[in-house]
Design an enzyme around this catalytic site. Structure first.
Site, PDB file in Angstrom:
ATOM      1  N   GLY A 240       2.808   1.189   4.018  1.00  6.44           N
ATOM      2  CA  GLY A 240       3.631   0.026   3.378  1.00  6.44           C
ATOM      3  C   GLY A 240       4.448   0.574   1.945  1.00  6.44           C
ATOM      4  O   GLY A 240       5.639   0.511   2.130  1.00  6.44           O
ATOM      5  N   ALA A 241       3.788   0.935   1.153  1.00  7.85           N
ATOM      6  CA  ALA A 241       4.131   1.192  -0.237  1.00  7.85           C
ATOM      7  C   ALA A 241       3.354   1.976  -1.001  1.00  7.85           C
ATOM      8  O   ALA A 241       2.281   1.930  -0.908  1.00  7.85           O
ATOM      9  CB  ALA A 241       4.819  -0.099  -0.739  1.00  7.85           C
ATOM     10  N   MET A 242       3.896   2.257  -2.109  1.00  3.93           N
ATOM     11  CA  MET A 242       3.153   3.212  -3.269  1.00  3.93           C
ATOM     12  C   MET A 242       3.349   2.834  -4.481  1.00  3.93           C
ATOM     13  O   MET A 242       4.550   2.863  -4.863  1.00  3.93           O
ATOM     14  CB  MET A 242       3.304   4.544  -3.007  1.00  3.93           C
ATOM     15  CG  MET A 242       2.559   5.605  -3.727  1.00  3.93           C
ATOM     16  SD  MET A 242       0.610   5.463  -3.469  1.00  3.93           S
ATOM     17  CE  MET A 242       0.036   5.749  -5.083  1.00  3.93           C
ATOM     18  N   GLU A 243       2.270   2.558  -5.261  1.00  2.00           N
ATOM     19  CA  GLU A 243       2.368   2.052  -6.528  1.00  2.00           C
ATOM     20  C   GLU A 243       2.609   3.233  -7.755  1.00  2.00           C
ATOM     21  O   GLU A 243       2.308   2.941  -8.856  1.00  2.00           O
ATOM     22  CB  GLU A 243       1.146   1.387  -7.056  1.00  2.00           C
ATOM     23  CG  GLU A 243       0.061   2.186  -7.139  1.00  2.00           C
ATOM     24  CD  GLU A 243      -1.040   2.449  -6.095  1.00  2.00           C
ATOM     25  OE1 GLU A 243      -0.514   2.385  -4.856  1.00  2.00           O
ATOM     26  OE2 GLU A 243      -2.251   2.590  -5.800  1.00  2.00           O
TER      27      GLU A 243
ATOM     28  N   HIS B 274       1.827  -6.523  -4.515  1.00  2.00           N
ATOM     29  CA  HIS B 274       0.679  -5.662  -4.408  1.00  2.00           C
ATOM     30  C   HIS B 274       0.829  -4.555  -5.326  1.00  2.00           C
ATOM     31  O   HIS B 274       0.145  -4.328  -6.045  1.00  2.00           O
ATOM     32  CB  HIS B 274       0.317  -5.476  -3.076  1.00  2.00           C
ATOM     33  CG  HIS B 274      -0.852  -4.252  -2.892  1.00  2.00           C
ATOM     34  ND1 HIS B 274      -2.180  -4.860  -2.602  1.00  2.00           N
ATOM     35  CD2 HIS B 274      -0.811  -3.018  -3.021  1.00  2.00           C
ATOM     36  CE1 HIS B 274      -2.718  -3.830  -2.426  1.00  2.00           C
ATOM     37  NE2 HIS B 274      -2.100  -2.930  -2.615  1.00  2.00           N
ATOM     38  N   GLU B 275       2.161  -3.837  -5.120  1.00  3.15           N
ATOM     39  CA  GLU B 275       2.502  -2.639  -5.745  1.00  3.15           C
ATOM     40  C   GLU B 275       2.506  -2.760  -7.343  1.00  3.15           C
ATOM     41  O   GLU B 275       2.055  -2.139  -8.127  1.00  3.15           O
ATOM     42  CB  GLU B 275       3.660  -1.921  -5.005  1.00  3.15           C
ATOM     43  CG  GLU B 275       3.435  -1.628  -3.689  1.00  3.15           C
ATOM     44  CD  GLU B 275       2.226  -1.010  -3.063  1.00  3.15           C
ATOM     45  OE1 GLU B 275       1.605  -0.253  -4.003  1.00  3.15           O
ATOM     46  OE2 GLU B 275       1.859  -1.188  -2.054  1.00  3.15           O
TER      47      GLU B 275
ATOM     48  N   HIS C 219      -0.643  -3.367  -9.038  1.00  2.70           N
ATOM     49  CA  HIS C 219      -1.433  -1.999  -9.274  1.00  2.70           C
ATOM     50  C   HIS C 219      -1.028  -1.614 -10.789  1.00  2.70           C
ATOM     51  O   HIS C 219      -2.011  -0.560 -11.127  1.00  2.70           O
ATOM     52  CB  HIS C 219      -1.075  -1.180  -8.209  1.00  2.70           C
ATOM     53  CG  HIS C 219      -1.652  -0.919  -7.037  1.00  2.70           C
ATOM     54  ND1 HIS C 219      -3.098  -1.172  -7.069  1.00  2.70           N
ATOM     55  CD2 HIS C 219      -1.306  -0.940  -5.651  1.00  2.70           C
ATOM     56  CE1 HIS C 219      -3.731  -0.928  -5.826  1.00  2.70           C
ATOM     57  NE2 HIS C 219      -2.561  -0.736  -5.093  1.00  2.70           N
TER      58      HIS C 219
HETATM   59  N1  TRP Z   1      -1.885   2.694  -2.769  1.00  2.00           N
HETATM   60  C1  TRP Z   1      -1.148   2.537  -1.618  1.00  2.00           C
HETATM   61  C2  TRP Z   1      -1.121   0.769  -1.491  1.00  2.00           C
HETATM   62  O1  TRP Z   1      -0.974   0.337  -2.233  1.00  2.00           O
HETATM   63  C3  TRP Z   1      -1.368   2.905  -0.173  1.00  2.00           C
HETATM   64  C4  TRP Z   1      -0.669   4.304   0.264  1.00  2.00           C
HETATM   65  C5  TRP Z   1       0.533   4.375   0.126  1.00  2.00           C
HETATM   66  C6  TRP Z   1      -1.404   5.439   0.702  1.00  2.00           C
HETATM   67  N2  TRP Z   1       0.911   5.583   0.760  1.00  2.00           N
HETATM   68  C7  TRP Z   1      -0.222   6.142   1.234  1.00  2.00           C
HETATM   69  C8  TRP Z   1      -2.468   5.766   0.940  1.00  2.00           C
HETATM   70  C9  TRP Z   1      -0.499   7.389   1.591  1.00  2.00           C
HETATM   71  C10 TRP Z   1      -2.664   7.048   1.615  1.00  2.00           C
HETATM   72  C11 TRP Z   1      -1.721   7.835   1.858  1.00  2.00           C
HETATM   73  O2  TRP Z   1      -2.034   0.370  -0.998  1.00  2.00           O
HETATM   74 ZN    ZN Z   2      -2.718  -0.690  -2.932  1.00  2.00          ZN
END
Ligand code: TRP
Ligand code: ZN
Length: 883
Positions: free
Chosen positions: A268-271, A304-305, A308
């Site tokens: 979905g997304a990355m923090e 959510h992000e 984090h």
């Molecule tokens: N940490 C991310 C979240 O907010 C999850 C995530 C995004 C992720 N890209 C990823 C985990 C690639 C593993 C691989 O939930």
């Molecule tokens: Zn997360």
């Protein structure tokens, strides 16, 4: 591709690194096919570590072109470099030293979408969990924290924008046609939070003034021309920042916060610190192209992000076993945020539906694992609904046990003690324990024991003694590697209600701990006695879903109806409706399996229609009440030997009874709710009205048995929620009629240039129930719109069939399993994470009736026998097949 080494990582083997990383300087010279990365790392040996210990750095498919030690080329006999590790020997005993590594990357060939890759011409990175090692050699583990300085050099014209974590230091021209930018992130962070973005993007800008009065620049970057579709995300971001200050006392800590939307993304997304990277599906929205569900998802994921930043980034994880420390907690925070922003009860119902259909399924099959696993082969496969959603429920239980203030005290102590650290689940739990003087030893089993606890409840009323006796028993099923379980601490919110739904208060309760309206079940079996209960009192238990358990309560249908119609807790009312529906649906499935007529239950239908027509209830709640347990829920209820066609046929028959009995009501509801004019608003109240209206449309189509109403709704729709719902009713109820064909064509041509809407077009067709689904999906993956390298598109076609079309996927001849297996093997060559995720759709194969189960096993075995599998797919296929 990283193939399986067979190596298993154990939590018990954790030890700190031998060398301490002091700082990181990275210089990227970006090029589509030959990007040069120079990494300067300053280390010193950790006190007490053996002087002969070498420095071992992680890599993954790397090509190194130079290695310097304190700026001088390193003698070749002092190091060993392979594509996946770099070992350096003869290092100083105690003085700091510098290692400079240069690697060459081809971001255009990176189809795994881990490390540095290109999406629609944009350079971007994804480093969690172990993607940084695909960029350069590094101690790529979350307990290695350092400040980063980043220099980016790139072509000025194609990459006017050069972004990384932290604060912008400056930029300038850099030779012919190039320029550079420098960023510094003062907050020590692990490598998985590193990010870089470069390219040509449009931006939406705003500012936020924090509670201490600092002004933060907010920027959301999207493809040019899509800026207007990012305004809702910006609004959600500002509300998230405010909420985290008000509810958790957490303030943002850099001068700038950036979000970048890309179209190729595995999750979905990355923090990433200060530079969140999103799947554009969770940023872009406008009324014409996004549904109410899309808006709700954007709000939740933006929050959510952002959350984090404190729960994940400032306090990170010591090792990947602690993943729930950041994910479970952050999901809990985003759930609470959405509950405050929307209807709390409706939000809770949606969460519980999702938990049951995804997490309970995972927890009862071969992929079951504890919220904090003790071992793993491939960490990518542990970003699961158990770690995220059950992890959130465990956090919620802590707050239920301690109450609002006690929970807040524990959170404050956690932030105070561990800010800037890489922490563990024990650190987290201990903060609550110490702040409240309460023991959490037994409670901690929730982190270590897998499986959904089964709680059996019975009550007896003694009119003469004026007591109500409540007997509780808990049983936790065996899961892989865990045959025997200890009893857990299960907090159950409860109420006793009388004939009118008013609360009855006991004069005393004995048998165990009770705090406020929470019963604490801590023994394997336990009996609570409520005194002073003179007349009929109905027990409403696990209110608000206070514990993630399955309740088996042989409560009379009369009592359940009383709760469904009169409980003051909306969640309990919905739960009672579900409890009334479950046996009706299970029985219908059994009758359908024997080709008998489905009898149904008129009294259940009555209750449902009474709720559907109750104007005092919010429309969103009534829509939830009317959407019966899913086919997957019914299959889980039946346990083993399930026939998905019978489950479907039984459920359809019950739906038809509801539709016929309620045809007047649904007609009235549809007209009344369709009659709203004024500008579109995505808020919860309006979304709820649309939800009830479209539910009514579905029932109307079912009792009418003609596509006319849905076709008219499709023609009239002025927003994507109504349009896609009308198209779904047409396609799912009348797949072969002219109206459906022309609506699908109109939809396709109208949105041909909007990838996110074309994803919906794929998903609606791939979820048409029945045997025809496989041929439809085969045609879809041959369609000109299909993009085999785009995860959203693959999920919308193949994932929709495998996860969301029980009858289509579980064709009795097993052809859809074979199709999935062949697709998995192809996708695995390009994107192992995506392939492994799709394969988890087969996790419940053992519950199928024997003919289908055999076919599923054969397809799984074909995958298992393939000679080259990624570590990701190998891990899943082995676990799913293991008996
Ligand atoms: N940490 C991310 C979240 O907010 C999850 C995530 C995004 C992720 N890209 C990823 C985990 C690639 C593993 C691989 O939930
Ligand atoms: Zn997360």
């Amino acid at each position: 591709m990283r193939t399986d080494t067979g190596q298993v990582i154990h939590l018990a083997d954790y030890r700190p690194t031998d060398f301490v990383l002091e700082r990181v300087d990275l210089t990227f010279e970006l090029d589509p096919v030959e990007t040069k990365v120079e990494s300067r790392l300053i280390f010193h040996r950790r006190e007490g570590v053996d002087h002969s210990a070498p420095l071992v750095l992680d890599g993954d498919g790397l090509t190194m072109t130079s290695l310097l030690f304190d700026q001088i080329e390193m003698e070749t006999d002092r190091y060993t470099a392979t594509s996946d590790s770099l070992t350096i020997r003869d290092l100083p005993a105690d003085s700091p030293f510098e290692v400079t590594v240069t690697t060459l990357l081809n971001p255009s060939a990176n189809t795994q979408l881990m490390g540095l890759y290109r999406s629609n011409g944009i350079y971007c990175t994804q480093c969690e969990a172990e993607g940084f090692r695909r960029i350069t050699y590094f101690p790529d583990r979350p307990d290695v924290l350092a400040p980063y300085t980043i220099n980016i050099i790139a072509d000025k014209e194609s990459c006017p924008l050069l972004l990384s974590n932290g604060n912008f230091l400056g930029g300038a021209g850099y030779g012919e046609g190039k320029h550079f930018a420098a960023w510094f992130d003062p907050h020590p962070k692990p490598s998985y939070l590193f990010a870089l973005v470069a390219g040509d993007l449009g931006v939406v800008e705003d500012t936020f003034t924090t509670m201490s009065g600092r002004e933060v620049a907010l920027k959301i970057y999207v493809e040019h021309g899509k800026e207007s579709r990012a305004t809702y995300a910006m609004d959600a971001l500002k509300r998230s920042m405010k909420w985290d200050e008000e509810v958790f006392g957490r303030e943002y800590d850099l001068d700038i916060f950036m979000v970048v939307a890309v179209s190729d993304f595995n999750f979905g997304a990355m923090e990433n610190k200060g530079l969140n990277i999103f799947n554009d599906k969770y940023v872009l929205a406008d009324p014409a192209t996004a549904t109410d569900q899309d808006y709700a998802n954007i709000e939740a994921i933006i929050a959510h992000e952002y959350f984090h930043n404190w729960t994940g980034n400032r306090i990170t994880c010591r090792d990947w076993f602690q993943l729930c420390l950041k994910e479970g907690l952050t999901v809990f925070r985003d759930h609470e945020f959405s509950a405050d922003a929307r209807s709390r009860a409706v939000k809770r119902i949606a969460e519980v539906r999702h938990l049951r259909s995804e997490q309970f399924t995972e927890d009862s099959g071969p992929l079951a694992h504890p919220v904090r696993p003790a071992s793993y082969r491939e960490i990518n496969n542990f970003y699961t609904t158990t770690v995220y959603e059950k992890g959130s429920e465990v956090t919620r239980m802590i707050s239920t046990i301690l109450g609002r203030d006690g929970f807040k005290k524990g959170m404050d102590l956690y932030f105070e003690r561990h800010d800037g650290e890489a922490a563990t689940v024990e650190d987290f739990v201990k903060s609550f324990q110490d702040a409240n003087g309460r023991d959490f030893k037994q409670f901690s089993l929730w982190y270590n024991q897998a499986g959904t606890p089964q709680v059996t409840v019975s009550t007896t009323h003694d009119a003469r003694a004026k007591t109500l006796t409540v007997s509780l028993e808990q049983m936790i099923p065996a899961t892989p590697g865990q045959p025997n379980k200890e009893p857990m601490h299960i907090p159950l919110r409860f109420a006793l209600i009388d004939e009118d739904g008013s609360d009855v208060t006991a004069s005393g309760i004995t048998g165990g701990e009770v705090t406020g309206d929470v019963l604490h079940l801590t023994e394997r079996s336990q009996t609570f006695v409520f005194a002073g209960i003179a007349s009929r009192a109905v027990l409403s238990i696990n209110r608000g879903f206070s514990a993630p358990v399955t309740i088996h309560f042989d409560q009379s249908a009369d009592d359940k109806r009383l709760i469904a119609l009169h409980d003051s807790d909306l969640f309990s009312r919905w739960q009672a409706i579900t409890d009334l529906a479950r046996p009706v649906l299970a029985h219908a499935a059994t009758q359908a399996a024997k080709n008998e007529d489905v009898g149904g239950d008129a009294r259940f239908v009555d209750v449902l229609l009474q709720i559907a027509g109750d104007e005092t209830l919010e429309p969103a709640f009534r829509a939830q009440a009317l959407s019966l347990p899913s086919e997957a829920d019914i299959a889980r209820e039946l346990g083993s030997d399930t026939d998905p066609d019978a489950v479907h046929a039984g459920r359809e028959a019950i739906l038809k009874q509801i539709a016929d009995a309620g045809s007047d009501l649904f007609g009235k509801l549809y007209t009344a709710l369709a009659d709203v004019t004024g500008p579109f608003s995505p808020d919860a109240e309006n979304a709820g009205r649309r939800a009830l209206k479209n539910t009514a449309l579905g029932f109307i189509a079912l009792s009418d048995a003609t596509p006319a109403h849905a076709a008219e709704a499709f023609a009239k729709a002025d927003n994507m929620t109504d349009l896609s719902q009308a198209l779904t009713v047409l396609a799912h109820r009348f797949p072969d009629c002219e109206e459906t064909k022309s609506a699908l064509e109109a939809f396709e041509s109208r949105f041909a240039d909007n990838a996110l809407v074309i994803d919906k077009w794929f998903a609606i067709q791939a979820t048409i129930p029945g045997d025809g689904a496989l041929d439809r999906v085969k045609a879809l993956v041959a369609n000109k719109h299909y993009i085999a390298n785009n995860p959203n598109r693959v999920r919308s076609a193949i994932g929709s069939l495998a996860f969301s079309n029980p009858t289509g996927f579980n064709r009795a001849d097993g052809a859809a399993y074979d199709f999935l297996a062949a697709q998995i093997l192809e996708i695995d060559k390009r994107n192992p994470q995506l392939a492994a995720r799709l394969l988890t759709s087969m996790r419940s194969w053992r519950q199928l009736e024997p003919v289908r189960a055999e076919k599923a096993k054969a397809a799984l075995s074909t995958i298992a026998r393939a000679d080259k599998l990624s570590a990701d797919v190998r891990d899943i296929v082995d676990r799913v097949l293991k008996s």
